[in-house]
Design an enzyme around this catalytic site. Structure first.
Site, PDB file in Angstrom:
ATOM      1  N   ASP A  42       0.775  -1.276   0.093  1.00 43.86           N
ATOM      2  CA  ASP A  42       0.057  -0.111  -0.048  1.00 43.86           C
ATOM      3  C   ASP A  42       0.955   1.245  -0.021  1.00 43.86           C
ATOM      4  OD1 ASP A  42      -2.362   1.347  -0.095  1.00 43.86           O
ATOM      5  OD2 ASP A  42      -2.829   1.409   2.293  1.00 43.86           O
TER       6      ASP A  42
HETATM    7  C1  FPP Z   1      -1.749   0.275  -3.409  1.00 45.72           C
HETATM    8  O1  FPP Z   1      -1.490   1.377  -3.442  1.00 45.72           O
HETATM    9  C2  FPP Z   1      -1.487  -0.682  -4.578  1.00 45.72           C
HETATM   10  C3  FPP Z   1      -2.028  -1.044  -5.723  1.00 45.72           C
HETATM   11  C4  FPP Z   1      -3.642  -0.866  -5.604  1.00 45.72           C
HETATM   12  C5  FPP Z   1      -1.495  -1.598  -6.594  1.00 45.72           C
HETATM   13  C6  FPP Z   1      -0.145  -2.516  -6.547  1.00 45.72           C
HETATM   14  C7  FPP Z   1       0.288  -2.806  -7.687  1.00 45.72           C
HETATM   15  C8  FPP Z   1       2.014  -2.932  -7.713  1.00 45.72           C
HETATM   16  C9  FPP Z   1       2.774  -2.829  -6.440  1.00 45.72           C
HETATM   17  C10 FPP Z   1       2.600  -2.801  -9.030  1.00 45.72           C
HETATM   18  C11 FPP Z   1       2.173  -3.782 -10.051  1.00 45.72           C
HETATM   19  C12 FPP Z   1       1.995  -5.121  -9.410  1.00 45.72           C
HETATM   20  C13 FPP Z   1       1.739  -5.921 -10.522  1.00 45.72           C
HETATM   21  C14 FPP Z   1       1.686  -7.333 -10.316  1.00 45.72           C
HETATM   22  C15 FPP Z   1       1.902  -5.627 -12.093  1.00 45.72           C
HETATM   23  P1  FPP Z   1      -2.674   2.577  -3.655  1.00 45.72           P
HETATM   24  O2  FPP Z   1      -2.929   2.628  -4.934  1.00 45.72           O
HETATM   25  O3  FPP Z   1      -3.658   2.283  -2.781  1.00 45.72           O
HETATM   26  O4  FPP Z   1      -1.769   3.969  -2.868  1.00 45.72           O
HETATM   27  P2  FPP Z   1      -2.194   5.017  -2.145  1.00 45.72           P
HETATM   28  O5  FPP Z   1      -2.653   4.202  -0.676  1.00 45.72           O
HETATM   29  O6  FPP Z   1      -1.207   5.893  -1.455  1.00 45.72           O
HETATM   30  O7  FPP Z   1      -3.611   5.625  -2.249  1.00 45.72           O
HETATM   31 MG    MG Z   2      -3.978   2.529  -0.669  1.00 42.09          MG
END
Ligand code: FPP
Ligand code: MG
Length: 282
Positions: A42
């Protein structure tokens, strides 16, 4: 320094780093090494926002962090790593972000399918876990291909949870277990010539459910790491995480590095005897 000097210097530097890494793994191996590490990755967007980058770069840096964490776990001898890459709830995000994540996934799947990829050279088996039918068709095909091409690998197992939530996993397992029981009862009734089954045979047991969980191929996690300081499980491995050590770190996922992993493992080693005692009390 001239070109030759630079080359020698970088070789010595790499050798020292490799030696130090091996030393670190040997020191950690004095304590219990987790068999299964699960991660809620996250904080990608916050990472991008604080650096005035587009969201997409947060996810791209997040992917780099995933590869380096996977490499560290692999070198440390952790057999199972499970990551939460995309929740069913993430479909509620803006279409451009969802589309961008799917494109990133497709791009990384194509890289992983190459013979020289990290996944293939290390002999890692990859499993995609979740309701894969929700993925775009091209991504589904590449994910299936990668699963097929790495199915024979045994050194480490990476489970990538996409289009996953625990509640969906449980609902799916209940559905499958009921369907299976109904089929067995129908077959028994037909072969005995009666149209009444024993009602006990329709009962779904805990073992039936566990057999049909998406995560049935893995033992339960020993550590669940969540980055970005959030103290929620966000519908991830709820069924499997009863006795695992929950490690929350303030680092955003793209910042998560070797020192964060080492700290999580040291903390796990501190509480592991207590967790084992709790499991036996059941
Ligand atoms: C959460 O951070 C992350 C995700 C929803 C996506 C996770 C993806 C990756 C680590 C990279 C790609 C992975 C693959 C398998 C290609 P967030 O978007 O919720 O960020 P925030 O909490 O700061 O809003
Ligand atoms: Mg998040």
């Amino acid at each position: 320094m001239d070109g030759l000097g630079d080359g020698v210097f970088s070789k010595v530097y790499v050798s020292i780093c490799n030696f130090l890494r091996k030393l670190l793994w040997a020191i950690l191996a004095v304590g219990p090494i987790p068999n299964h590490v699960a991660v809620i990755m996250d904080g990608n967007r916050r990472f991008a926002r604080t650096r005035k980058l587009e969201k997409e770069y947060g996810h791209r840096f997040g992917f780099l962090s995933l590869i380096s964490t996977l490499r560290n776990c692999y070198e440390l001898g952790i057999k199972y790593v499970t990551v939460y890459a995309f929740s069913i709830d993430n479909f509620k995000r803006k279409p451009d972000e969802v589309g961008g994540l799917m494109e990133l996934l497709q791009e990384k799947l194509e890289d992983a399918l190459k013979e020289e990829s990290f996944i293939k050279t290390c002999g890692i088996k990859v499993l995609f876990v979740g309701n894969l039918s929700l993925l775009p068709e091209q991504v589904q095909d590449s994910a299936k291909k990668l699963m097929e091409e790495t199915a024979h690998n045994t050194r480490a197992i990476l489970s990538v949870c996409v289009c996953y939530t625990s509640t969906d996993e449980i609902a799916h397992a209940v559905q499958e277990a009921c369907d299976e029981n109904r089929l067995i009862c129908t077959m028994r009734c037909n072969s005995s010539g009666t149209n009444k089954g024993n009602s006990d045979e329709f009962l779904v047991t805990l073992a039936d459910l566990e057999k049909h969980m998406y995560m049935a191929h893995c033992p339960d996690p020993d550590i669940l790491i969540r980055t970005s300081g959030e103290t929620r499980l966000s519908n991830f491995l709820l069924w499997q995480s009863c006795f695992c050590y929950l490690h929350i770190t303030k680092a955003l996922w793209p910042e998560f590095s070797l020192r964060h992993l080492v700290w999580a493992i040291l903390e796990y080693q501190r509480v592991q005897p207590y967790l084992e005692k709790m499991k036996k009390k059941l």
